[in-house]
Scaffold this motif. Structure first.
Motif, PDB file in Angstrom:
ATOM      1  N   UNK A 235       1.256  -1.180   0.154  1.00 26.30           N
ATOM      2  CA  UNK A 235       0.087  -0.190  -0.400  1.00 26.30           C
ATOM      3  C   UNK A 235       0.832   1.316   0.140  1.00 26.30           C
ATOM      4  N   UNK A 236       1.817   1.095   0.736  1.00 28.67           N
ATOM      5  CA  UNK A 236       2.963   2.324   0.935  1.00 28.67           C
ATOM      6  C   UNK A 236       3.389   2.666  -0.551  1.00 28.67           C
ATOM      7  N   UNK A 237       3.941   1.891  -1.479  1.00 25.16           N
ATOM      8  CA  UNK A 237       4.242   1.884  -3.102  1.00 25.16           C
ATOM      9  C   UNK A 237       3.551   2.387  -3.800  1.00 25.16           C
ATOM     10  N   UNK A 238       1.510   2.244  -3.598  1.00 28.52           N
ATOM     11  CA  UNK A 238       0.669   2.959  -4.336  1.00 28.52           C
ATOM     12  C   UNK A 238       1.190   4.135  -4.251  1.00 28.52           C
ATOM     13  N   UNK A 239       0.885   4.516  -2.712  1.00 27.01           N
ATOM     14  CA  UNK A 239       1.191   5.697  -2.245  1.00 27.01           C
ATOM     15  C   UNK A 239       1.601   6.913  -2.774  1.00 27.01           C
ATOM     16  N   UNK A 240       3.211   6.080  -3.112  1.00 31.93           N
ATOM     17  CA  UNK A 240       4.489   6.757  -3.495  1.00 31.93           C
ATOM     18  C   UNK A 240       4.294   7.186  -5.012  1.00 31.93           C
ATOM     19  N   UNK A 241       4.057   6.273  -5.734  1.00 33.27           N
ATOM     20  CA  UNK A 241       3.348   5.674  -7.141  1.00 33.27           C
ATOM     21  C   UNK A 241       2.608   7.103  -7.668  1.00 33.27           C
ATOM     22  N   UNK A 242       1.190   7.422  -6.676  1.00 35.25           N
ATOM     23  CA  UNK A 242       0.664   7.930  -7.081  1.00 35.25           C
ATOM     24  C   UNK A 242       1.431   8.981  -6.983  1.00 35.25           C
ATOM     25  N   UNK A 243       2.212   9.433  -5.776  1.00 39.89           N
ATOM     26  CA  UNK A 243       3.224  10.810  -6.244  1.00 39.89           C
ATOM     27  C   UNK A 243       3.724  10.484  -6.868  1.00 39.89           C
ATOM     28  N   UNK A 244       4.332   9.982  -7.485  1.00 43.03           N
ATOM     29  CA  UNK A 244       5.639   9.746  -9.085  1.00 43.03           C
ATOM     30  C   UNK A 244       4.470  11.098 -10.046  1.00 43.03           C
ATOM     31  N   UNK A 245       3.782  10.046  -9.741  1.00 51.86           N
ATOM     32  CA  UNK A 245       2.309  10.440 -11.227  1.00 51.86           C
ATOM     33  C   UNK A 245       2.507  11.860 -10.858  1.00 51.86           C
ATOM     34  N   UNK A 246       1.617  12.669  -9.431  1.00 54.13           N
ATOM     35  CA  UNK A 246       1.382  13.496  -9.765  1.00 54.13           C
ATOM     36  C   UNK A 246       2.266  14.604  -9.871  1.00 54.13           C
ATOM     37  N   UNK A 247       3.465  14.580  -9.869  1.00 50.64           N
ATOM     38  CA  UNK A 247       4.600  15.343 -10.162  1.00 50.64           C
ATOM     39  C   UNK A 247       3.719  15.719 -11.748  1.00 50.64           C
ATOM     40  N   UNK A 248       3.601  14.522 -13.249  1.00 52.95           N
ATOM     41  CA  UNK A 248       3.598  15.356 -13.902  1.00 52.95           C
ATOM     42  C   UNK A 248       1.659  15.667 -14.547  1.00 52.95           C
ATOM     43  N   UNK A 249       1.174  15.270 -13.644  1.00 56.27           N
ATOM     44  CA  UNK A 249      -0.728  15.313 -13.063  1.00 56.27           C
ATOM     45  C   UNK A 249      -1.638  15.245 -12.074  1.00 56.27           C
ATOM     46  N   UNK A 250      -2.064  16.902 -11.989  1.00 58.17           N
ATOM     47  CA  UNK A 250      -2.928  16.433 -11.071  1.00 58.17           C
ATOM     48  C   UNK A 250      -3.629  15.614 -10.947  1.00 58.17           C
ATOM     49  N   UNK A 251      -3.818  15.105  -9.105  1.00 53.76           N
ATOM     50  CA  UNK A 251      -4.853  14.278  -9.017  1.00 53.76           C
ATOM     51  C   UNK A 251      -5.761  14.318  -7.671  1.00 53.76           C
ATOM     52  N   UNK A 252      -6.272  13.996  -7.000  1.00 57.88           N
ATOM     53  CA  UNK A 252      -6.962  14.238  -5.520  1.00 57.88           C
ATOM     54  C   UNK A 252      -6.948  13.013  -5.491  1.00 57.88           C
ATOM     55  N   UNK A 253      -6.453  12.847  -4.720  1.00 55.99           N
ATOM     56  CA  UNK A 253      -5.521  12.022  -3.572  1.00 55.99           C
ATOM     57  C   UNK A 253      -6.288  12.003  -1.539  1.00 55.99           C
TER      58      UNK A 253
END
Length: 253
Positions: A235-253
């Protein structure tokens, strides 16, 4: 990013492990990212587990019946009193334990009713005294099967079962996905994490969804859903992956 708690961010009925909280903190620190917790639990539990972090988190509590945004107005959707009265009477007749959740405390039918809800904010219903039914955000029932039986023929109510065998009675039309839709801003990409039946609508409505554990097998057919092992490191890895993608595209997390 919107994440469930029990069975999603934590697996022991307690606060998430440090590896998950560290990844959550990194996600919250990303520019343009909003984070929300969507849970059956109450705000008092989340504040106890997340501490000062809650000032930056939108809270969708009691399966969406209570919404406490990081900024803005608190909203609630209590159960209709007229419908709740016969349900409580039926549960008493069946001898099934239940808890009435009001947000800042809950009232238990017996000392042993749903013990995982704790004792600090528990108030015991005195023998022979009818409970106050105004302002009840959810009715937690020790048996989801009994909850379904108790609401038969009662309009305006629905039951959300949990994988643990208990169930929550809510006002019809209330759900995590409804509350999150009201919080969502135009142009935001929604990423969701969940594991249980009460997360189904939220996972289905997300742009990208992570299904934790082995339940809800039918959601594997949805192209935007990915399955994640029910362990903190994954689960921590998923959160890190979402954070990495957020560098390129805004998200609602």
């Amino acid at each position: 990013m919107v994440a469930d708690l029990d069975g999603t961010l934590t697996f022991a009925g307690d606060r998430p492990e440090p590896v998950v909280l560290a990844a959550w903190d990194a996600l919250m620190a990303m520019p343009g990212v909003r984070v929300a917790l969507a849970t059956a639990r109450s705000p008092r539990c989340i504040r106890g587990w997340f501490g000062p972090r809650v000032s930056q988190i939108d809270l969708v509590c009691c399966n969406g019946a209570l919404v406490v945004p990081a900024a803005g107005r608190v909203t609630s959707s209590p159960l209709p009193v007229r419908g709740l009265h016969p349900v409580v009477s039926r549960l008493e007749h069946l001898g099934v334990g239940y808890c009435l959740e009001y947000g800042d405390h809950f009232v238990a039918s017996t000392p042993r009713a749903l013990p995982w809800m704790g004792t600090r904010h528990r108030r015991l219903l005195p023998r022979g005294l009818a409970p106050r039914l105004e302002g009840v955000l959810k009715l937690s029932v020790a048996s989801a099967e009994a909850a379904h039986a108790a609401v038969v023929g009662v309009p305006g109510l629905t039951v959300l079962p949990h994988a643990t065998g208990d169930g929550d009675v809510l006002a019809r039309g209330v759900g995590k996905e409804v509350a999150v839709a009201d919080l969502r801003r135009r142009g935001e990409r929604l990423v969701a994490l969940g594991n249980d039946a009460n997360d189904r609508g939220l996972l289905g409505a997300a742009d990208a969804a992570y299904l934790v554990g082995g339940g809800l097998r039918d959601l594997d057919l949805l192209p935007h859903v990915r399955r994640v092992p029910a362990v903190s490191d994954a689960v921590a890895q998923v959160l890190r992956t979402v954070a990495a993608h957020a560098d390129r595209r805004p998200v609602t997390a």
